[in-house]
Design an enzyme around this catalytic site. Structure first.
Site, mmCIF file in Angstrom:
data_model
loop_
_atom_site.group_PDB
_atom_site.id
_atom_site.type_symbol
_atom_site.label_atom_id
_atom_site.label_comp_id
_atom_site.label_asym_id
_atom_site.label_seq_id
_atom_site.Cartn_x
_atom_site.Cartn_y
_atom_site.Cartn_z
ATOM 1 N N LYS A 1 -7.221 -9.618 10.663
ATOM 2 C CA LYS A 1 -7.917 -10.371 9.605
ATOM 3 C C LYS A 1 -8.402 -11.703 10.183
ATOM 4 O O LYS A 1 -8.767 -11.754 11.347
ATOM 5 C CB LYS A 1 -7.006 -10.531 8.383
ATOM 6 C CG LYS A 1 -6.452 -9.178 7.897
ATOM 7 C CD LYS A 1 -5.839 -9.254 6.536
ATOM 8 C CE LYS A 1 -5.333 -7.871 6.118
ATOM 9 N NZ LYS A 1 -4.834 -7.818 4.747
ATOM 10 N N HIS B 1 -13.038 -3.118 3.318
ATOM 11 C CA HIS B 1 -11.688 -3.574 3.007
ATOM 12 C C HIS B 1 -11.677 -4.271 1.643
ATOM 13 O O HIS B 1 -12.653 -4.926 1.267
ATOM 14 C CB HIS B 1 -11.183 -4.524 4.097
ATOM 15 C CG HIS B 1 -9.730 -4.856 3.918
ATOM 16 N ND1 HIS B 1 -9.301 -5.854 3.078
ATOM 17 C CD2 HIS B 1 -8.611 -4.285 4.433
ATOM 18 C CE1 HIS B 1 -7.973 -5.895 3.092
ATOM 19 N NE2 HIS B 1 -7.528 -4.954 3.909
ATOM 20 N N GLU C 1 -5.767 2.160 1.152
ATOM 21 C CA GLU C 1 -5.172 0.823 1.067
ATOM 22 C C GLU C 1 -5.183 0.364 -0.389
ATOM 23 O O GLU C 1 -6.136 -0.292 -0.817
ATOM 24 C CB GLU C 1 -5.984 -0.165 1.902
ATOM 25 C CG GLU C 1 -6.101 0.189 3.358
ATOM 26 C CD GLU C 1 -5.922 -1.036 4.231
ATOM 27 O OE1 GLU C 1 -5.990 -2.160 3.713
ATOM 28 O OE2 GLU C 1 -5.686 -0.867 5.428
ATOM 29 N N SER D 1 1.122 -3.550 3.711
ATOM 30 C CA SER D 1 2.504 -4.011 3.933
ATOM 31 C C SER D 1 3.334 -3.050 4.798
ATOM 32 O O SER D 1 4.538 -2.895 4.579
ATOM 33 C CB SER D 1 3.209 -4.272 2.598
ATOM 34 O OG SER D 1 2.528 -5.296 1.888
ATOM 35 N N GLY E 1 -1.310 -4.812 8.830
ATOM 36 C CA GLY E 1 -1.846 -6.163 8.686
ATOM 37 C C GLY E 1 -0.874 -7.182 9.247
ATOM 38 O O GLY E 1 -0.614 -7.230 10.455
HETATM 39 P P1 PGA Z 1 -0.903 -6.184 5.113
HETATM 40 O O1 PGA Z 1 -2.422 -5.851 5.267
HETATM 41 O O2 PGA Z 1 -0.142 -5.254 6.049
HETATM 42 O O3 PGA Z 1 -0.757 -7.620 5.511
HETATM 43 O O4 PGA Z 1 -0.512 -5.920 3.699
HETATM 44 C C1 PGA Z 1 -2.817 -4.516 5.266
HETATM 45 C C2 PGA Z 1 -4.304 -4.358 5.243
HETATM 46 O O5 PGA Z 1 -4.980 -5.107 4.543
HETATM 47 O O6 PGA Z 1 -4.803 -3.478 5.938
#
Ligand code: PGA
Length: 250
Positions: free
Chosen positions: A10, A94, A161, A212, A233
């Site tokens: 990100k 996303h 997601e 997550s 992420g």
């Molecule tokens: P996260 O992000 O693992 O921090 O929840 C996942 C994603 O957005 O692909």
């Protein structure tokens, strides 16, 4: 199907930080030969991935792209620019882009076309925003997938997601939930005339889960039938945690 284990960092990691990150990560993944691992960095750090990961098994890519190949789009980045940096994968659609930039399914489909035109694989993110019963989620997934019907199945990955499972304070969806959602996505992908519908000779589209994911939960998610990989992420911002996830026994 080869398991896909990837991360998008990100809006994290300067190019200097990305160099340090990849220098730790690369040797930790040297022995991962039976799965495909990828890292999607901010645009400003993709050149670092090319520098550090060339001649490794780790592939790299981008978190977004403009649908046009060139032109008057100040601040945007095109697919040929990403292909030129050796990107294999480009993430599109996303939740955070749909939310922050009002991206529509039509725009996401145009981005998939651009990615494939330049020989890269599009990772299309789909998922519901609110936690709801699975039967209510189907129509939303169907809408998000419908416009993908014309695309090359061999260069398409679907990432499930659910927005409610993404980010600080959230928890990953339960493995049974993920299994059911992936089965629903697979059914939509296989419906004759439906999104990227298959024929007996066409390759299966990998469906990976994101939201997550951490080293503790990865094994149970991968054990679920129909989960072809994980998209990680924030926990992958620690390269050792990402390497642990990439080594998850199945
Ligand atoms: P996260 O992000 O693992 O921090 O929840 C996942 C994603 O957005 O692909």
């Amino acid at each position: 199907m080869t398991l896909l284990i990837g991360t998008s960092t990100k809006m994290n990691l300067t190019s200097t930080e990305a160099g340090a990150y990849l220098d730790v990560l690369r040797p930790l993944l040297d022995d991962v030969t039976d799965r495909e691992v990828f890292v999607l960095l901010p645009f400003t750090a993709i050149w670092v991935a090319r520098d550090r990961l060339t001649r490794s098994r780790i592939r790299w890519g981008a978190q977004d792209v403009h649908p046009d190949d060139a032109g008057a789009h100040t601040g945007d980045v095109s697919a040929p620019m990403l292909a030129d940096l050796g990107c294999s994968f480009v993430e599109v659609g996303h939740h955070e882009r749909r939310r922050d930039h009002d991206e529509t399914d039509e725009l996401v489909a145009a981005k998939v076309a651009a990615v494939q035109r330049w020989g890269m694989t599009a990772i299309v993110c789909v998922g519901e925003v609110e936690r709801r019963p699975l039967e209510d989620v189907g129509p939303q997934l169907e809408r998000q997938l419908r416009l993908l019907s014309d695309f090359d199945r061999s260069r398409l990955v679907v990432a499930y997601e659910p927005a409610w499972a993404i980010g600080v304070g959230a928890q990953a969806a339960s493995p049974p939930w993920v299994g059911q959602a992936h089965a629903a996505i697979r059914e939509l992908l296989a419906t004759p005339g439906g999104p990227a519908s298959s024929s007996s000779s066409s390759p299966a589209i990998p469906v990976i889960y994101g939201g997550s994911v951490d080293p503790n939960g990865a094994a149970a998610l991968l054990a679920e039938p129909g989960v072809d990989g994980l998209f990680v992420g924030r926990s992958a911002l620690d390269p050792r945690a990402f390497a642990a996830i990439a080594h998850t026994p199945i």
